[in-house]
Design a protein around this motif. Structure first.
Motif, PDB file in Angstrom:
ATOM      1  N   LYS A 198       1.037  -7.500   2.009  1.00 18.42           N
ATOM      2  CA  LYS A 198       0.753  -7.490   0.579  1.00 18.42           C
ATOM      3  C   LYS A 198      -0.551  -8.246   0.349  1.00 18.42           C
ATOM      4  O   LYS A 198      -0.670  -9.409   0.709  1.00 18.42           O
ATOM      5  N   MET A 199      -1.515  -7.529  -0.261  1.00 19.47           N
ATOM      6  CA  MET A 199      -2.845  -8.081  -0.488  1.00 19.47           C
ATOM      7  C   MET A 199      -3.145  -8.100  -1.976  1.00 19.47           C
ATOM      8  O   MET A 199      -2.932  -7.088  -2.659  1.00 19.47           O
ATOM      9  N   ASN A 200      -3.642  -9.223  -2.486  1.00 19.76           N
ATOM     10  CA  ASN A 200      -4.058  -9.285  -3.882  1.00 19.76           C
ATOM     11  C   ASN A 200      -5.272  -8.386  -4.066  1.00 19.76           C
ATOM     12  O   ASN A 200      -6.235  -8.476  -3.289  1.00 19.76           O
ATOM     13  N   ALA A 201      -5.232  -7.512  -5.069  1.00 18.50           N
ATOM     14  CA  ALA A 201      -6.352  -6.604  -5.322  1.00 18.50           C
ATOM     15  C   ALA A 201      -6.264  -6.063  -6.741  1.00 18.50           C
ATOM     16  O   ALA A 201      -5.177  -5.833  -7.254  1.00 18.50           O
ATOM     17  N   THR A 202      -7.429  -5.859  -7.355  1.00 21.50           N
ATOM     18  CA  THR A 202      -7.471  -5.248  -8.682  1.00 21.50           C
ATOM     19  C   THR A 202      -8.071  -3.854  -8.613  1.00 21.50           C
ATOM     20  O   THR A 202      -8.048  -3.125  -9.602  1.00 21.50           O
ATOM     21  N   GLU A 203      -8.640  -3.482  -7.459  1.00 19.61           N
ATOM     22  CA  GLU A 203      -9.222  -2.163  -7.246  1.00 19.61           C
ATOM     23  C   GLU A 203      -8.654  -1.569  -5.974  1.00 19.61           C
ATOM     24  O   GLU A 203      -8.102  -2.283  -5.131  1.00 19.61           O
ATOM     25  N   ASN A 204      -8.836  -0.257  -5.811  1.00 14.01           N
ATOM     26  CA  ASN A 204      -8.408   0.392  -4.577  1.00 14.01           C
ATOM     27  C   ASN A 204      -9.081  -0.262  -3.372  1.00 14.01           C
ATOM     28  O   ASN A 204     -10.229  -0.712  -3.462  1.00 14.01           O
ATOM     29  N   ILE A 205      -8.370  -0.284  -2.258  1.00 14.58           N
ATOM     30  CA  ILE A 205      -8.938  -0.761  -0.995  1.00 14.58           C
ATOM     31  C   ILE A 205      -9.219   0.473  -0.149  1.00 14.58           C
ATOM     32  O   ILE A 205      -8.326   1.281   0.117  1.00 14.58           O
ATOM     33  N   ALA A 206     -10.468   0.620   0.262  1.00 11.55           N
ATOM     34  CA  ALA A 206     -10.916   1.810   0.981  1.00 11.55           C
ATOM     35  C   ALA A 206     -10.208   1.978   2.323  1.00 11.55           C
ATOM     36  O   ALA A 206      -9.839   0.993   2.982  1.00 11.55           O
ATOM     37  N   LEU A 207     -10.057   3.225   2.716  1.00  3.18           N
ATOM     38  CA  LEU A 207      -9.487   3.597   4.017  1.00  3.18           C
ATOM     39  C   LEU A 207     -10.231   2.878   5.143  1.00  3.18           C
ATOM     40  O   LEU A 207     -11.457   2.887   5.191  1.00  3.18           O
ATOM     41  N   GLY A 208      -9.478   2.214   6.014  1.00  2.00           N
ATOM     42  CA  GLY A 208     -10.052   1.573   7.197  1.00  2.00           C
ATOM     43  C   GLY A 208     -10.796   0.271   6.962  1.00  2.00           C
ATOM     44  O   GLY A 208     -11.482  -0.216   7.843  1.00  2.00           O
ATOM     45  N   LYS A 209     -10.674  -0.327   5.775  1.00  2.00           N
ATOM     46  CA  LYS A 209     -11.372  -1.595   5.500  1.00  2.00           C
ATOM     47  C   LYS A 209     -10.791  -2.738   6.321  1.00  2.00           C
ATOM     48  O   LYS A 209     -11.511  -3.639   6.743  1.00  2.00           O
ATOM     49  N   TYR A 210      -9.481  -2.697   6.582  1.00  2.00           N
ATOM     50  CA  TYR A 210      -8.816  -3.783   7.298  1.00  2.00           C
ATOM     51  C   TYR A 210      -8.113  -3.268   8.548  1.00  2.00           C
ATOM     52  O   TYR A 210      -7.676  -2.118   8.611  1.00  2.00           O
ATOM     53  N   LYS A 211      -7.997  -4.161   9.512  1.00  2.00           N
ATOM     54  CA  LYS A 211      -7.282  -3.879  10.756  1.00  2.00           C
ATOM     55  C   LYS A 211      -6.169  -4.902  10.897  1.00  2.00           C
ATOM     56  O   LYS A 211      -6.390  -6.089  10.696  1.00  2.00           O
ATOM     57  N   ALA A 212      -4.971  -4.429  11.217  1.00  2.00           N
ATOM     58  CA  ALA A 212      -3.846  -5.312  11.482  1.00  2.00           C
ATOM     59  C   ALA A 212      -3.616  -5.349  12.991  1.00  2.00           C
ATOM     60  O   ALA A 212      -3.537  -4.301  13.628  1.00  2.00           O
TER      61      ALA A 212
END
Length: 107
Positions: free
Chosen positions: A89-103
């Protein structure tokens, strides 16, 4: 098996030994495995984006690190793990683009 690594502390002449024993307790896995996933397009709901990753490691005893794929910086967010899924769960007010983060999930 036993993995033994020697580290020398530069401030003293004493060596420090770390011993990791895996597979001795039947509740422990025989080996450590890693799962890597990048995020899909995430849309916030109530100021939070929820990213669910299928946990193929089949254990809730995992360590999870989230990194920004472009900078390599670690991102701090809420992580909930069970033997079926890892929920981020990430705090965000806008969409997060595909592939922005890696787990990176280790278990």
């Amino acid at each position: 098996g036993v993995i033994q690594t020697t580290f020398t502390d530069a401030s003293s002449s004493t060596d420090t030994y770390f011993v990791i024993e895996k597979g001795i307790d039947s509740a422990l896995p025989a080996k450590v495995e890693k799962l890597i996933a990048t995020n899909p397009l995430l849309t916030p709901s109530g100021g939070v984006c929820t990213w669910i990753i299928a946990n193929s490691l089949n254990t809730d005893d995992v360590v999870v690190m989230i990194k920004d794929t472009s900078t390599g910086e670690e991102v701090i967010c809420e992580v909930i793990a069970d033997s079926g899924n890892v929920t981020i769960k990430m705090n965000a007010t806008e969409n997060i683009a595909l592939g922005k983060y890696k787990a990176i999930i280790i278990g």
